[in-house]
Design an enzyme around this catalytic site. Structure first.
Site, PDB file in Angstrom:
ATOM      1  N   ASN A  28       0.878  -1.169   0.000  1.00  9.51           N
ATOM      2  CA  ASN A  28       0.000   0.000   0.000  1.00  9.51           C
ATOM      3  C   ASN A  28       0.917   1.221   0.000  1.00  9.51           C
ATOM      4  OD1 ASN A  28      -1.776   2.056   0.491  1.00  9.51           O
ATOM      5  ND2 ASN A  28      -2.409   1.346   2.533  1.00  9.51           N
ATOM      6  N   LYS A  38       0.155   4.245  -0.331  1.00 10.61           N
ATOM      7  CA  LYS A  38      -0.477   5.433   0.269  1.00 10.61           C
ATOM      8  C   LYS A  38      -0.210   6.676  -0.593  1.00 10.61           C
ATOM      9  CE  LYS A  38      -0.244   3.126   4.693  1.00 10.61           C
ATOM     10  NZ  LYS A  38      -0.205   3.221   6.131  1.00 10.61           N
ATOM     11  N   HIS A  69      -9.747   0.785   4.763  1.00  5.35           N
ATOM     12  CA  HIS A  69      -8.442   1.037   5.372  1.00  5.35           C
ATOM     13  C   HIS A  69      -8.611   2.018   6.540  1.00  5.35           C
ATOM     14  CE1 HIS A  69      -4.377   2.378   6.100  1.00  5.35           C
ATOM     15  NE2 HIS A  69      -3.999   1.230   5.562  1.00  5.35           N
ATOM     16  N   GLU A  83      -6.949   4.439   7.622  1.00 11.32           N
ATOM     17  CA  GLU A  83      -6.762   5.871   7.356  1.00 11.32           C
ATOM     18  C   GLU A  83      -7.994   6.480   6.705  1.00 11.32           C
ATOM     19  OE1 GLU A  83      -2.998   5.296   5.441  1.00 11.32           O
ATOM     20  OE2 GLU A  83      -2.192   4.740   7.392  1.00 11.32           O
ATOM     21  N   GLU A 119      -5.843  -5.261  10.335  1.00  8.05           N
ATOM     22  CA  GLU A 119      -4.845  -4.209  10.555  1.00  8.05           C
ATOM     23  C   GLU A 119      -5.210  -3.412  11.794  1.00  8.05           C
ATOM     24  OE1 GLU A 119      -2.578  -3.074   6.752  1.00  8.05           O
ATOM     25  OE2 GLU A 119      -4.336  -1.821   6.886  1.00  8.05           O
ATOM     26  N   GLY A 161       1.876   2.067  10.776  1.00  2.00           N
ATOM     27  CA  GLY A 161       2.828   3.176  10.670  1.00  2.00           C
ATOM     28  C   GLY A 161       3.465   3.569  11.989  1.00  2.00           C
ATOM     29  N   SER A 209       2.920  -2.307  10.465  1.00  2.00           N
ATOM     30  CA  SER A 209       4.356  -2.325  10.762  1.00  2.00           C
ATOM     31  C   SER A 209       5.060  -3.632  10.422  1.00  2.00           C
ATOM     32  CB  SER A 209       4.597  -1.940  12.231  1.00  2.00           C
ATOM     33  OG  SER A 209       4.169  -0.608  12.463  1.00  2.00           O
TER      34      SER A 209
END
Ligand code: PGA
Length: 254
Positions: free
Chosen positions: A9, A11, A94, A96, A166, A172, A212
């Site tokens: 991904n 991003k 996702h 985010e 996730e 991250g 991560s």
């Protein structure tokens, strides 16, 4: 059919020059290594035509999609447009998009339903926040996200669904979930899905871990019989940190 998937991904990173050269390095790696796993790169919308030119042994996809066919939806991209450019995958749910961009379970559901109906493969992401985990609500949150996110899907859609667990606190942050936490969460997700569909159908779905993942911790996940691959952000921005992830899954003896 269940398969091993190593998904990048990217991003909101990289201009065309940088993304093109990274895509080329991924493609030569995959062409040479011929991994059993499917290597998927999810780029930004504007990187997609370039990925279409470069990717042969790598599959590419998008990071978002809208749920309408076309029309007055300024800034949005439809499933048909993604298919048109050759994308095979799209991410939905996702964290985010849920937590930074405010997507609700209902929006995630509409996007997921539309994309699978149009024959895109969907990497459907779920995961709890740190506060939810600390409050002992992990299973409750996963149940809600799965039930609402996959609501209304037909059994025939399941072959195009990949589920990524996730945990938000691991994305991250450099702080990955333990193998046990990831296995427990995936087992819970499977239970919820088995009630919505059937155990046999769910047995054919691939379940990824994301948060991560890096060369230093990938074997925690690649050695688990419950985990069918990984969804990777930071470590997917360089071949040196991404290739070892693919290689680790090649070496698994499960
Ligand atoms: P990370 O991101 O690998 O940088 O934690 C994972 C993801 O957001 O899919």
């Amino acid at each position: 059919m269940k398969k091993t998937i190593i998904a990048a991904n990217w991003k909101m990173n990289m201009g065309l020059l940088e993304a093109g050269s990274l895509a080329e390095s991924f493609e030569s790696f995959a062409a040479q290594a011929q991994p059993k796993s499917e290597v998927v790169v999810c780029g930004t919308f504007i990187q997609l035509p370039q990925l279409a030119q470069i990717c042969r042994d790598v599959t590419f996809g998008a990071q978002d999609v809208y749920f309408e066919d076309n029309g007055a939806f300024t800034g949005e991209i439809s499933s048909e447009m993604l298919l048109d450019v050759g994308a095979r995958y799209v991410l939905t749910g996702h964290s985010e998009r849920r937590h930074v961009l405010g997507e609700t379970d209902e929006i995630v559901n509409k996007k997921t339903f539309k994309a699978v109906s149009e024959n895109l493969n969907v990497i459907f992401c779920v995961g709890e926040t740190e506060a939810e985990r600390e409050a002992g609500k992990t299973n409750q949150v996963l149940k809600r996200q799965v039930e609402k996110g996959l609501e209304g899907l037909f059994s025939s859609h399941l072959e195009r669904i990949v589920v990524a667990y996730e945990p938000v606190w691991a994305i991250g942050t450099g702080k990955n979930a333990s193998r046990n936490d990831a296995e427990d969460a995936i087992t819970k997700i499977k239970e919820v899905m088995a009630e919505m569909f059937s155990e046999e159908e769910v047995a054919n779905v691939s379940f990824l871990y994301g948060g991560s993942v890096k060369p230093e911790n990938v074997t925690d996940f690649s050695n688990s019989p419950v985990i069918d691959g990984v969804l990777v952000g930071g470590a997917s921005l360089a071949l040196e940190t991404f290739a070892p992830l693919v290689e680790a899954f090649e070496k698994r003896d499960i």
